[in-house]
Design a protein around this motif. Sequence first.
Motif, PDB file in Angstrom:
ATOM      1  N   GLU A  17       0.843  -1.195   0.000  1.00 44.81           N
ATOM      2  CA  GLU A  17       0.000   0.000   0.000  1.00 44.81           C
ATOM      3  C   GLU A  17       0.880   1.246   0.000  1.00 44.81           C
ATOM      4  O   GLU A  17       1.908   1.300   0.674  1.00 44.81           O
ATOM      5  CB  GLU A  17      -0.909   0.010   1.226  1.00 44.81           C
ATOM      6  CG  GLU A  17      -1.931   1.126   1.215  1.00 44.81           C
ATOM      7  CD  GLU A  17      -2.943   0.993   2.355  1.00 44.81           C
ATOM      8  OE1 GLU A  17      -3.790   1.882   2.477  1.00 44.81           O
ATOM      9  OE2 GLU A  17      -2.854   0.006   3.104  1.00 44.81           O
ATOM     10  N   GLU A 189      -8.336  -0.530  -9.407  1.00 49.43           N
ATOM     11  CA  GLU A 189      -9.422  -1.071  -8.584  1.00 49.43           C
ATOM     12  C   GLU A 189     -10.127   0.106  -7.924  1.00 49.43           C
ATOM     13  O   GLU A 189      -9.477   1.087  -7.520  1.00 49.43           O
ATOM     14  CB  GLU A 189      -8.832  -2.003  -7.531  1.00 49.43           C
ATOM     15  CG  GLU A 189      -9.834  -2.725  -6.671  1.00 49.43           C
ATOM     16  CD  GLU A 189      -9.128  -3.657  -5.688  1.00 49.43           C
ATOM     17  OE1 GLU A 189      -9.117  -3.330  -4.475  1.00 49.43           O
ATOM     18  OE2 GLU A 189      -8.544  -4.670  -6.140  1.00 49.43           O
ATOM     19  N   SER A 191     -13.445   1.578  -5.262  1.00 54.23           N
ATOM     20  CA  SER A 191     -14.445   1.349  -4.226  1.00 54.23           C
ATOM     21  C   SER A 191     -15.292   2.606  -4.134  1.00 54.23           C
ATOM     22  O   SER A 191     -14.740   3.710  -4.029  1.00 54.23           O
ATOM     23  CB  SER A 191     -13.770   1.063  -2.878  1.00 54.23           C
ATOM     24  OG  SER A 191     -14.749   0.890  -1.861  1.00 54.23           O
ATOM     25  N   THR A 196      -8.814   2.916  -5.510  1.00 58.60           N
ATOM     26  CA  THR A 196      -8.297   2.413  -4.231  1.00 58.60           C
ATOM     27  C   THR A 196      -7.065   1.532  -4.402  1.00 58.60           C
ATOM     28  O   THR A 196      -6.414   1.182  -3.415  1.00 58.60           O
ATOM     29  CB  THR A 196      -9.373   1.606  -3.484  1.00 58.60           C
ATOM     30  OG1 THR A 196      -9.872   0.574  -4.354  1.00 58.60           O
ATOM     31  CG2 THR A 196     -10.528   2.508  -3.049  1.00 58.60           C
ATOM     32  N   ALA A 197      -6.750   1.162  -5.637  1.00 57.95           N
ATOM     33  CA  ALA A 197      -5.574   0.321  -5.874  1.00 57.95           C
ATOM     34  C   ALA A 197      -5.278   0.308  -7.368  1.00 57.95           C
ATOM     35  O   ALA A 197      -6.139   0.623  -8.200  1.00 57.95           O
ATOM     36  CB  ALA A 197      -5.800  -1.099  -5.380  1.00 57.95           C
ATOM     37  N   ARG A 204      -1.160  -6.495  -6.594  1.00 55.41           N
ATOM     38  CA  ARG A 204      -1.971  -5.324  -6.270  1.00 55.41           C
ATOM     39  C   ARG A 204      -1.195  -4.351  -5.391  1.00 55.41           C
ATOM     40  O   ARG A 204      -0.452  -4.761  -4.487  1.00 55.41           O
ATOM     41  CB  ARG A 204      -3.232  -5.782  -5.538  1.00 55.41           C
ATOM     42  CG  ARG A 204      -4.154  -4.690  -5.051  1.00 55.41           C
ATOM     43  CD  ARG A 204      -5.291  -5.311  -4.222  1.00 55.41           C
ATOM     44  NE  ARG A 204      -6.269  -4.314  -3.809  1.00 55.41           N
ATOM     45  CZ  ARG A 204      -6.160  -3.537  -2.724  1.00 55.41           C
ATOM     46  NH1 ARG A 204      -5.081  -3.654  -1.944  1.00 55.41           N
ATOM     47  NH2 ARG A 204      -7.103  -2.685  -2.416  1.00 55.41           N
ATOM     48  N   GLY A 206      -2.319  -1.144  -3.090  1.00 56.84           N
ATOM     49  CA  GLY A 206      -3.352  -0.250  -2.593  1.00 56.84           C
ATOM     50  C   GLY A 206      -2.865   1.190  -2.622  1.00 56.84           C
ATOM     51  O   GLY A 206      -1.686   1.471  -2.400  1.00 56.84           O
ATOM     52  N   CYS A 207      -3.765   2.137  -2.917  1.00 56.64           N
ATOM     53  CA  CYS A 207      -3.361   3.535  -2.988  1.00 56.64           C
ATOM     54  C   CYS A 207      -4.567   4.446  -2.815  1.00 56.64           C
ATOM     55  O   CYS A 207      -5.726   4.012  -2.932  1.00 56.64           O
ATOM     56  CB  CYS A 207      -2.680   3.845  -4.319  1.00 56.64           C
ATOM     57  SG  CYS A 207      -3.746   3.626  -5.758  1.00 56.64           S
ATOM     58  N   GLU A 208      -4.286   5.707  -2.538  1.00 50.80           N
ATOM     59  CA  GLU A 208      -5.326   6.710  -2.432  1.00 50.80           C
ATOM     60  C   GLU A 208      -5.501   7.488  -3.726  1.00 50.80           C
ATOM     61  O   GLU A 208      -6.545   8.092  -3.960  1.00 50.80           O
ATOM     62  CB  GLU A 208      -4.994   7.679  -1.288  1.00 50.80           C
ATOM     63  CG  GLU A 208      -4.973   7.013   0.078  1.00 50.80           C
ATOM     64  CD  GLU A 208      -4.631   7.989   1.189  1.00 50.80           C
ATOM     65  OE1 GLU A 208      -4.511   9.206   0.902  1.00 50.80           O
ATOM     66  OE2 GLU A 208      -4.488   7.540   2.344  1.00 50.80           O
TER      67      GLU A 208
END
Length: 440
Positions: A17, A189, A191, A196-197, A204, A206-208
Amino acid sequence: MGSRTDHVEGDTALPAEVDLVVIGGGVIGCSAALWAAERGHRVALVEKGRIAGEQSSRNWGWVRRMGRDPAEYPLGIASLSIWDGLRERIGAETGFRRTGVVYTAATDREMAWLDRIEGDAERFQLGARRLSRADLDARFPGHNLGVRAGILTEDDGRAEPTRAVPALAEGARRAGATVLTNCAVRGVETSAGRVTAVITERGRIGCEAAILSGGAWSRLFAGNLGIDLPQLRVRGSVLRTDPVEGGPPHAVGTGRFGLRPRLDGGYTIAKRGRSPVQVTPDAFRLIRQFLPGLARNSGELSLTLDRSAWDGIVTPRRWAEDAETPFERCRVLDPEPQRGMLDRALRDVRQAFPVFERATVAERWGGIIDVTPDGVPIIDRAEALPGLVIATGFSGHGFGIGPAAGQLAAELAVGGATLVDPAPFRLDRFGAGHTRRTAA
């Protein structure tokens, strides 16, 4: 094979992440990663091939403010300041030197263009100086340019793309970023409709937020997300010479050629005039958006039919996140240089500057330039996909303004104030629907 570029070894571990994923390891992506990492953001810079493998290492290496679209001047001015301190900031040689840029004019059309950029230079306080034929004779002894006038900005300069962009990536890593090479991003990806990713071929992350700075690949990647990105490809060809003694001290642009002095004593040379737009299926899809620009620049653009037409037909435009993507099948765009065009450019340079009669060609290469309908980049948040920023379409102008453009993209991604007004670079300036997300 493109010009020899300093090698950047990718990190082996994939972070689970981060705060920001930057897609694309060219000058824009590396600059964005550097700026964000220096400010404490967790950053992953992800490149499908090698850092600076494509146009970011294949360009002319000019760092100029003069002669731009008015929308780009603030970025050019901000970037020149960044280039000034970049070597000390990242602790590596970039090749940047303020050696000046000269444009010349021989025809009525070129004289009118010279008048326009002189007005722009006064408006933006660039300190440009008009050069008479006598001034040109004094500045370039023994020249045969055959022009009526010129204009000089002594504070503009040049840098070495093959060194500077890898140095930016290494600077970002020293600031805390993870640098991943030979690692294609397959998709994003979401949400609740927000990024979010990112999904890479290795897993994968994850990220903002994410920045798409994929150069000539950006339209294809965005299309898989359902975002219509108006962008075409122009094929460029460049050569470099072995060291030449007594050559011009400035980068010089005429109606026939462009050249710049290199750190190694040689010169980078390319043909100016007509840039070949590749005929691909996208060229037909986007004809309405690009037709006004093609008509307006009919003397500077031409159409070329090469293997890219077939590649455009057979390349998938949609793919699943667990399937091999076009970015894995072609890690680096590496077109053959157009030798005839380069031979003409070198002949023109030798005619204008007899000192080049002794020059030998050390290397030739081709590259693919990402262009927009108006020749101005897109640096904007994707309204249809919050968390994604698009930074592409630099239309052959990206290297010099890259440090500020990358910073602007990162500022848009993480929030807060921006160093320049981003409004001129909005995606929706091309008309309704270009930020609408459709079903992939």
